[in-house]
Write an enzyme that holds these catalytic residues in place. Structure first.
Site, mmCIF file in Angstrom:
data_model
loop_
_atom_site.group_PDB
_atom_site.id
_atom_site.type_symbol
_atom_site.label_atom_id
_atom_site.label_comp_id
_atom_site.label_asym_id
_atom_site.label_seq_id
_atom_site.Cartn_x
_atom_site.Cartn_y
_atom_site.Cartn_z
ATOM 1 N N ASP A 1 0.843 -1.196 0.000
ATOM 2 C CA ASP A 1 0.000 0.000 0.000
ATOM 3 C C ASP A 1 0.883 1.252 0.000
ATOM 4 O O ASP A 1 2.045 1.211 0.423
ATOM 5 C CB ASP A 1 -0.897 -0.045 1.241
ATOM 6 C CG ASP A 1 -1.762 1.188 1.383
ATOM 7 O OD1 ASP A 1 -2.387 1.597 0.393
ATOM 8 O OD2 ASP A 1 -1.788 1.751 2.495
ATOM 9 N N ASP B 1 -0.312 5.167 0.756
ATOM 10 C CA ASP B 1 -0.611 6.135 1.812
ATOM 11 C C ASP B 1 -0.800 5.429 3.150
ATOM 12 O O ASP B 1 -1.621 4.521 3.281
ATOM 13 C CB ASP B 1 -1.876 6.920 1.462
ATOM 14 C CG ASP B 1 -1.737 7.677 0.147
ATOM 15 O OD1 ASP B 1 -0.641 7.648 -0.436
ATOM 16 O OD2 ASP B 1 -2.733 8.278 -0.305
ATOM 17 N N CYS C 1 -16.446 -0.387 -8.424
ATOM 18 C CA CYS C 1 -15.582 -0.886 -9.500
ATOM 19 C C CYS C 1 -15.022 -2.260 -9.123
ATOM 20 O O CYS C 1 -15.197 -2.737 -8.004
ATOM 21 C CB CYS C 1 -14.439 0.089 -9.760
ATOM 22 S SG CYS C 1 -13.279 0.206 -8.364
ATOM 23 N N CYS D 1 -11.720 -2.905 -9.332
ATOM 24 C CA CYS D 1 -10.282 -2.804 -9.049
ATOM 25 C C CYS D 1 -9.959 -2.219 -7.677
ATOM 26 O O CYS D 1 -8.799 -2.243 -7.255
ATOM 27 C CB CYS D 1 -9.588 -1.982 -10.137
ATOM 28 S SG CYS D 1 -10.191 -0.290 -10.327
ATOM 29 N N ASP E 1 -1.730 -0.580 5.883
ATOM 30 C CA ASP E 1 -2.139 -0.118 7.207
ATOM 31 C C ASP E 1 -3.615 -0.330 7.494
ATOM 32 O O ASP E 1 -4.055 -0.117 8.621
ATOM 33 C CB ASP E 1 -1.799 1.367 7.375
ATOM 34 C CG ASP E 1 -2.563 2.246 6.391
ATOM 35 O OD1 ASP E 1 -2.638 1.864 5.201
ATOM 36 O OD2 ASP E 1 -3.085 3.300 6.807
#
Length: 361
Positions: A10, A12, A102, A104, A131
């Protein structure tokens, strides 16, 4: 296509600090790396992991989050990583809102679908790092390990980057093999990073002693339980034990990063046992020893060479093993001891490099 150790990471809140107010890194002054992320990623790369960034960016390309606002800090982040030797093989971005439904957006599989369909993922060693619970759900959906990141973990449910490195690079080298045929039922378990506590029961006392010599002088823990057709002879029990032991050692060694690979000679009283070992991935045995008796204890001496032949087949190693002497007991024992001492050198971990110019063993 060969399977790869891949970390799906990930962005952010994991690679960079996520702003607590608007949750968007849309200006350069908001870009801040998470603590120890660069040395951690470098270590993981050295351990053979491929890095893939997987991130949800709500409304990217809309008025609420213009593409240009995203690109400036994203490009700066990538430049920083690249300047320090961190290489991401892929960057996967979902630009949709949650309500767009969506295919994705994490934890759905749309972003990583090609990796799964192409068979690139080594499910035993790959992981998702993030996180949020959605990252752990993505890992579950991919059937790989999930690691929750927290720069200040309060318990074992989450880890900082230094702890993540330790978790991913110091896995115990343990393997268990069960081999069942019409002649034998065998269970072999090895732990290459523990010593002592060996438990060996093959029904052949002298063979038990020889296997214990391998484990003791090899510096690892071995558990062997064999039920075989000893009412016929010892052939099947010894052969199948060797096959199971070789397979267990090979599985426990994993990708062999950091091992010594090579190994040793050993004198024992009037005997001189010589052993040279290469965990090469290619089975080959050259065996030289002569015996004056048909048996030592309850072990057929003709089965000594056959044991090492079978073991090299499943361990996939190159083994040169010989012993000269006058006492058959000493000759046999010196062969097993020499192999154990050589194996000890070859399996010892010293660093993260793969000991091969080919890039694979």
């Amino acid at each position: 296509m060969s399977k790869e150790k891949i970390l799906f990471i990930d962005r952010d809140g994991t690679l960079i600090v996520e702003p607590p107010v608007d949750f968007q890194v849309d200006r350069l002054d908001k870009l801040k790396l998470e603590p120890f992320v660069i040395p951690a990623l470098l270590t993981l790369q050295d351990a053979g992991y491929k890095l893939v960034m997987v991130t949800n960016q709500d409304g990217l390309g809309t008025d609420s989050y213009p593409q240009a606002d995203f690109d400036a800090p994203q490009n700066m982040m990538m430049e920083i990583f690249e300047s320090q030797g961190v290489k991401f093989d892929d960057v996967l971005i979902c630009p949709h809102f949650n309500e767009d439904n969506c295919s994705c957006r994490k934890p759905k599989l749309g972003l990583v679908k090609s990796y799964l369909q192409q068979g690139r993922v080594d499910f035993a060693t790959s992981a998702v790092i993030g996180d949020r619970q959605t990252d752990l759900q993505l890992a579950e959906n991919m059937a790989i390990k999930g690691i929750q990141y927290n720069p200040l973990p309060t318990d074992k449910s989450s880890l900082n980057w230094q702890q993540i490195v330790k978790d991913l690079t110091t896995n115990p080298r343990i393997a268990e093999v069960v081999r069942t045929t019409k002649e034998t039922d065998i269970r072999v378990k090895v732990n290459l990073d523990e010593t002592g506590g060996n438990s060996i029961e093959t029904g052949l006392g002298f063979f038990d002693h020889m296997l214990d010599q391998i484990a003791t002088h090899g510096g690892f823990q071995m558990q062997v339980n064999v039920k075989g057709d000893l009412h016929i002879d010892d052939h099947h029990s010894i052969e199948d034990t060797a096959l199971a032991l070789g397979q267990a050692l090979k599985e426990a060694l994993g990708d062999k990063r950091g091992i010594g690979r090579f190994g040793f000679s050993l004198p024992m009283d009037e005997c001189l046992a010589q052993c040279a070992l290469d965990l090469s991935g290619r089975p080959y045995l050259k065996f030289e020893a002569e015996f004056g008796r048909d048996q030592v204890g309850d072990l057929s001496t003709e089965m000594v060479s056959h044991f090492f032949r079978s073991l090299t087949d499943t361990l996939a190693c190159t083994l040169h093993l010989s012993s000269t002497g006058h006492n058959d007991h000493h000759i046999v024992e010196s062969l097993f001891k020499a192999f154990g001492r050589t194996l000890r050198q070859a399996i010892r971990v010293d660093g993260n490099e793969l000991p091969s110019s080919k890039g694979v063993l």
